[in-house]
Design a protein around this motif. Sequence first.
Motif, short mmCIF file in Angstrom:
data_model
loop_
_atom_site.label_atom_id
_atom_site.label_comp_id
_atom_site.label_asym_id
_atom_site.label_seq_id
_atom_site.Cartn_x
_atom_site.Cartn_y
_atom_site.Cartn_z
N ALA A 80 15.94 7.93 4.55
CA ALA A 80 16.21 7.73 5.98
C ALA A 80 15.35 8.65 6.85
O ALA A 80 15.06 8.32 8.00
CB ALA A 80 17.69 7.94 6.27
N ASP A 81 14.92 9.77 6.31
CA ASP A 81 14.11 10.73 7.07
C ASP A 81 12.62 10.38 7.10
O ASP A 81 11.88 10.95 7.89
CB ASP A 81 14.25 12.13 6.47
CG ASP A 81 15.65 12.70 6.62
OD1 ASP A 81 16.36 12.32 7.56
OD2 ASP A 81 16.02 13.55 5.77
N VAL A 82 12.18 9.47 6.25
CA VAL A 82 10.75 9.14 6.15
C VAL A 82 10.28 8.53 7.47
O VAL A 82 10.83 7.54 7.94
CB VAL A 82 10.48 8.19 4.97
CG1 VAL A 82 9.02 7.73 4.97
CG2 VAL A 82 10.84 8.86 3.65
N GLU A 83 9.24 9.13 8.03
CA GLU A 83 8.72 8.70 9.33
C GLU A 83 7.68 7.59 9.20
O GLU A 83 7.54 6.77 10.10
CB GLU A 83 8.13 9.90 10.07
CG GLU A 83 9.17 10.96 10.38
CD GLU A 83 8.57 12.25 10.90
OE1 GLU A 83 7.33 12.35 11.01
OE2 GLU A 83 9.35 13.17 11.19
N GLU A 84 6.93 7.58 8.11
CA GLU A 84 5.90 6.58 7.92
C GLU A 84 6.51 5.22 7.56
O GLU A 84 7.64 5.15 7.08
CB GLU A 84 4.94 6.97 6.78
CG GLU A 84 4.18 8.25 7.01
CD GLU A 84 4.85 9.47 6.41
OE1 GLU A 84 4.13 10.44 6.14
OE2 GLU A 84 6.08 9.47 6.22
N ALA A 85 5.74 4.17 7.77
CA ALA A 85 6.15 2.84 7.33
C ALA A 85 6.10 2.80 5.80
O ALA A 85 5.22 3.39 5.18
CB ALA A 85 5.25 1.78 7.92
N VAL A 86 7.06 2.11 5.20
CA VAL A 86 7.19 2.05 3.75
C VAL A 86 7.19 0.59 3.32
O VAL A 86 7.91 -0.23 3.89
CB VAL A 86 8.52 2.72 3.31
CG1 VAL A 86 8.79 2.48 1.84
CG2 VAL A 86 8.52 4.19 3.64
N GLU A 108 0.77 -1.24 0.00
CA GLU A 108 0.00 0.00 0.00
C GLU A 108 0.80 1.29 0.00
O GLU A 108 0.31 2.32 -0.45
CB GLU A 108 -0.93 0.02 1.21
CG GLU A 108 -1.93 -1.11 1.21
CD GLU A 108 -2.80 -1.13 2.45
OE1 GLU A 108 -2.62 -0.25 3.33
OE2 GLU A 108 -3.65 -2.01 2.54
N THR A 109 2.03 1.27 0.52
CA THR A 109 2.76 2.51 0.71
C THR A 109 4.06 2.51 -0.10
O THR A 109 4.86 1.60 0.03
CB THR A 109 3.08 2.73 2.21
OG1 THR A 109 1.86 2.66 2.95
CG2 THR A 109 3.73 4.08 2.44
N ILE A 110 4.23 3.57 -0.90
CA ILE A 110 5.38 3.68 -1.77
C ILE A 110 6.13 4.98 -1.45
O ILE A 110 5.54 6.07 -1.55
CB ILE A 110 4.96 3.71 -3.25
CG1 ILE A 110 4.08 2.50 -3.60
CG2 ILE A 110 6.19 3.78 -4.16
CD1 ILE A 110 3.40 2.60 -4.96
N ALA A 111 7.39 4.86 -1.08
CA ALA A 111 8.25 6.04 -0.95
C ALA A 111 8.94 6.21 -2.30
O ALA A 111 9.62 5.30 -2.77
CB ALA A 111 9.28 5.85 0.16
N VAL A 112 8.73 7.36 -2.93
CA VAL A 112 9.29 7.60 -4.25
C VAL A 112 10.50 8.52 -4.12
O VAL A 112 10.36 9.72 -3.85
CB VAL A 112 8.25 8.20 -5.22
CG1 VAL A 112 8.87 8.40 -6.60
CG2 VAL A 112 7.03 7.29 -5.32
#
Length: 136
Positions: free
Chosen positions: A65-71, A16-20
């Motif tokens: 590395a800064d992304v707080e949400e689950a990926v 469901e979750t994509i870090a681009v």
Amino acid sequence: MPVDSDERLREILEEETIAVVGLSSTPGKAAHDVPVYMREQGYEVIPVNPYAEEIFGRDPYDSLADVEEAVDIVDVFRPTDEVPGIVDEALGRDDAGTVWLQLGITHDEAGERVEGAGRNFVQDRCLKVEHQRLFE
């Protein structure tokens, strides 16, 4: 070996979750339009771009590395020479189960590291194209 079976690609795309990484704020660029499409399909898209002020109404993160949400998926729209560093950041997270290099981006050595860590590695494939092919 990078994921290439439709069954595995379908399983990955059920996340469901994509870090681009490298998401662009410029419409008309693949690094913008592909994430727009993925959002329209119901995915949570997290922008990672240290040079953009705002993307999709939110502040982009400077780095993975800064992304707080689950990926679930790390989608990469950056040049090949940046892939090893992005993979380092992805492997430093407990949650990123897939590293996906967009169409035209390959890095076999980084892929071996991802797979050696027990995670999925996809390269030289477009999220949008694969989603359309497998789900529409």
